[in-house]
Design a protein around this motif. Structure first.
Motif, short mmCIF file in Angstrom:
data_model
loop_
_atom_site.label_atom_id
_atom_site.label_comp_id
_atom_site.label_asym_id
_atom_site.label_seq_id
_atom_site.Cartn_x
_atom_site.Cartn_y
_atom_site.Cartn_z
N ILE A 188 -3.55 -1.79 -1.36
CA ILE A 188 -4.40 -0.98 -2.25
C ILE A 188 -5.04 -1.89 -3.29
O ILE A 188 -4.33 -2.61 -4.01
CB ILE A 188 -3.56 0.11 -2.95
N ASN A 189 -6.35 -1.87 -3.37
CA ASN A 189 -7.07 -2.63 -4.39
C ASN A 189 -7.04 -1.82 -5.68
O ASN A 189 -7.80 -0.85 -5.82
CB ASN A 189 -8.51 -2.90 -3.94
N TYR A 190 -6.18 -2.21 -6.62
CA TYR A 190 -5.99 -1.38 -7.81
C TYR A 190 -7.21 -1.38 -8.73
O TYR A 190 -7.35 -0.50 -9.59
CB TYR A 190 -4.74 -1.83 -8.59
N ARG A 191 -8.11 -2.35 -8.56
CA ARG A 191 -9.32 -2.35 -9.37
C ARG A 191 -10.37 -1.38 -8.84
O ARG A 191 -11.21 -0.88 -9.59
CB ARG A 191 -9.91 -3.77 -9.44
N ALA A 192 -10.34 -1.12 -7.55
CA ALA A 192 -11.36 -0.26 -6.93
C ALA A 192 -10.82 1.10 -6.52
O ALA A 192 -11.60 2.00 -6.21
CB ALA A 192 -11.94 -0.97 -5.70
N GLN A 193 -9.49 1.26 -6.51
CA GLN A 193 -8.89 2.50 -6.01
C GLN A 193 -7.82 3.00 -6.98
O GLN A 193 -7.19 2.21 -7.70
CB GLN A 193 -8.24 2.24 -4.63
N ASP A 194 -7.62 4.29 -7.00
CA ASP A 194 -6.53 4.91 -7.75
C ASP A 194 -5.26 4.78 -6.91
O ASP A 194 -5.14 5.43 -5.86
CB ASP A 194 -6.87 6.37 -8.01
N PHE A 195 -4.33 3.96 -7.35
CA PHE A 195 -3.20 3.69 -6.46
C PHE A 195 -2.32 4.92 -6.26
O PHE A 195 -1.68 5.06 -5.22
CB PHE A 195 -2.39 2.47 -6.90
N ALA A 234 -2.99 -5.08 -5.03
CA ALA A 234 -3.55 -6.39 -5.36
C ALA A 234 -4.93 -6.15 -5.96
O ALA A 234 -5.50 -5.06 -5.83
CB ALA A 234 -3.64 -7.28 -4.12
N GLY A 235 -5.48 -7.20 -6.61
CA GLY A 235 -6.68 -6.99 -7.40
C GLY A 235 -8.00 -7.28 -6.73
O GLY A 235 -9.05 -7.06 -7.34
N THR A 236 -8.00 -7.79 -5.50
CA THR A 236 -9.24 -8.05 -4.77
C THR A 236 -9.04 -7.69 -3.32
O THR A 236 -7.90 -7.60 -2.83
CB THR A 236 -9.66 -9.53 -4.87
N GLU A 237 -10.16 -7.53 -2.61
CA GLU A 237 -10.05 -7.26 -1.18
C GLU A 237 -9.42 -8.44 -0.45
O GLU A 237 -8.66 -8.26 0.51
CB GLU A 237 -11.42 -6.94 -0.60
N ALA A 238 -9.74 -9.66 -0.90
CA ALA A 238 -9.15 -10.85 -0.27
C ALA A 238 -7.64 -10.86 -0.45
O ALA A 238 -6.90 -11.18 0.49
CB ALA A 238 -9.78 -12.11 -0.85
N LYS A 239 -7.17 -10.50 -1.64
CA LYS A 239 -5.72 -10.47 -1.87
C LYS A 239 -5.07 -9.31 -1.11
O LYS A 239 -3.93 -9.44 -0.65
CB LYS A 239 -5.42 -10.39 -3.37
N CYS A 240 -5.77 -8.21 -0.97
CA CYS A 240 -5.24 -7.12 -0.15
C CYS A 240 -5.05 -7.59 1.29
O CYS A 240 -4.04 -7.27 1.94
CB CYS A 240 -6.17 -5.92 -0.20
N ALA A 241 -6.02 -8.37 1.78
CA ALA A 241 -5.89 -8.91 3.13
C ALA A 241 -4.68 -9.83 3.24
O ALA A 241 -3.98 -9.84 4.26
CB ALA A 241 -7.16 -9.65 3.51
N GLU A 242 -4.42 -10.61 2.18
CA GLU A 242 -3.23 -11.47 2.18
C GLU A 242 -1.95 -10.64 2.20
O GLU A 242 -1.00 -10.97 2.92
CB GLU A 242 -3.25 -12.38 0.94
N ALA A 243 -1.91 -9.58 1.43
CA ALA A 243 -0.72 -8.72 1.42
C ALA A 243 -0.45 -8.15 2.81
O ALA A 243 0.71 -8.09 3.26
CB ALA A 243 -0.90 -7.59 0.40
N LEU A 244 -1.50 -7.75 3.49
CA LEU A 244 -1.34 -7.26 4.86
C LEU A 244 -0.84 -8.37 5.78
O LEU A 244 -0.01 -8.14 6.67
CB LEU A 244 -2.66 -6.69 5.37
N ARG A 245 -1.35 -9.58 5.56
CA ARG A 245 -0.92 -10.71 6.39
C ARG A 245 0.57 -10.98 6.23
O ARG A 245 1.25 -11.40 7.18
CB ARG A 245 -1.74 -11.95 6.03
N PHE A 246 1.09 -10.76 5.03
CA PHE A 246 2.51 -10.99 4.80
C PHE A 246 3.38 -9.82 5.26
O PHE A 246 4.60 -9.90 5.14
CB PHE A 246 2.77 -11.30 3.32
N GLY A 247 2.76 -8.77 5.77
CA GLY A 247 3.54 -7.70 6.38
C GLY A 247 3.42 -6.34 5.76
O GLY A 247 4.03 -5.39 6.27
#
Length: 331
Positions: free
Chosen positions: A194-201, A176-189
């Motif tokens: 991985i924040n693709y804008r800040a990390q090498d996936f 996902a593209g933000t830390e907030a969206k990464c948190a949402e992805a974790l919430r969904f299971g």
């Protein structure tokens, strides 16, 4: 009936209300009085002139809806007038009435309302076929105990893929593209986000799997990710392409991983599949996924709902990628 026209195509502003006759169901079709409609990336592509409807389909945008059966064709055997259904349409869902092949319609899962039922067909058909279908049918054949990387983890497809993969026993990594969206992805299971804008996936996949990599990658980005996706796959891995949001042409790609690790690269779109193929997916969903939904597992997440006349705003939101999950319309 009222419906949404996109004229000659263009930006979201071309979507405007119009009036015209309601469609007549063919012998194998049901006519649905629409109560809710899902908005999808292919709708945006059709509006832009990049995803034309198949021959014989309605030129009106819209691939999924839910409502009550208003009429049935002469060859229909399952549904009756008044039944509540959701359906994968071949087009025409941005309207007060829409037709769909009866084989592509399903009853609302137990406990669902029209809005949640309309959020199911396009996304769940797509995820089931591409993530769990066999490579022969352009799917990833994901099995319990395997590991999958889902790109676009907070899109409608991503949220569905994360939840269904977890429900059927897979380990899930999502981008996902933000830390907030990464948190949402974790919430969904998702097990890892991985924040693709800040990390090498690719590096993150290696680190978070202890070097074991993934069995399946579900990708909607396309060309910019192609080579990196191959590097995320272990022996006999499968790369499944479902969209090209980042571009369609990949150049200077090292193809050796495909041969060395016996990788499968496949992909598909839902719309050109035959009614018989879509019916097979519908049967699998009703047997395997509808019971999960009735138990409150792997539910669709609705981000925003707009009146049908404000379809342009819904498309603008879709193109902004600011949403998490589904965007909906109601007549």
């Amino acid at each position: 009936m009222r419906f949404i026209t996109h004229g000659e195509g263009g930006g979201p502003e071309v979507l405007r209300p119009a009036e015209g006759p309601a469609p007549e169901p063919a012998a194998d079709e049901v006519l649905i009085k629409v109560a809710a409609i899902g908005v999808n990336r292919p709708d945006v592509a059709q509006r832009q002139g990049k995803y034309p409807p198949p021959p014989g389909a309605s030129p009106v945008i819209g691939l999924e809806c839910a409502g009550e059966v208003a009429a049935v064709g002469a060859a229909c055997t399952r549904f009756r007038v008044g039944d509540r259904v959701c359906a994968l349409t071949n087009g025409g869902a941005y309207a007060e009435y829409a037709v769909a092949p009866e084989a592509q319609a399903l009853p609302w899962p137990a406990g669902f309302d029209a809005l949640r039922a309309a959020a199911l067909p396009e996304t769940y058909f797509t995820v089931w076929a591409n993530l769990f279908g066999t490579p022969h049918s352009a799917g990833g054949a994901l099995k319990p105990g395997e590991t999958v990387l889902v790109h676009g983890g907070t899109s409608g497809i991503g949220v569905t893929a994360i939840q269904l993969a977890k429900a059927f026993g897979a380990t899930v990594l999502a981008t996902a593209g933000t830390e907030a969206k990464c948190a949402e992805a974790l919430r969904f299971g998702a097990d890892h986000a991985i924040n693709y804008r800040a990390q090498d996936f690719v590096a993150e996949v290696k680190a978070r799997t202890g070097g074991a990599l993934c069995d399946v990658v579900l990708d909607m980005v396309g060309a910019p990710y192609f080579a990196r996706n191959l590097r995320c796959l272990r022996m006999d891995g499968r790369l499944v392409l479902i969209a090209f949001l980042g571009g369609e042409v990949a150049e200077a790609v090292d193809l050796r991983p495909i041969m060395v690790r016996r990788l499968t690269v496949t992909g598909s779109t839902m719309r050109p599949r035959s009614t018989a193929q879509k019916a097979e997916i519908a049967r699998a969903l009703e047997e395997r996924v509808w019971p999960l939904l009735a138990r409150g597992v792997a539910l669709p997440h609705i981000h925003a709902t707009f009146p049908l006349d404000r379809a342009a705003e819904a498309h603008a939101l879709m193109e902004s990628s600011a949403h998490v999950g589904k965007i909906m319309l109601t007549p």
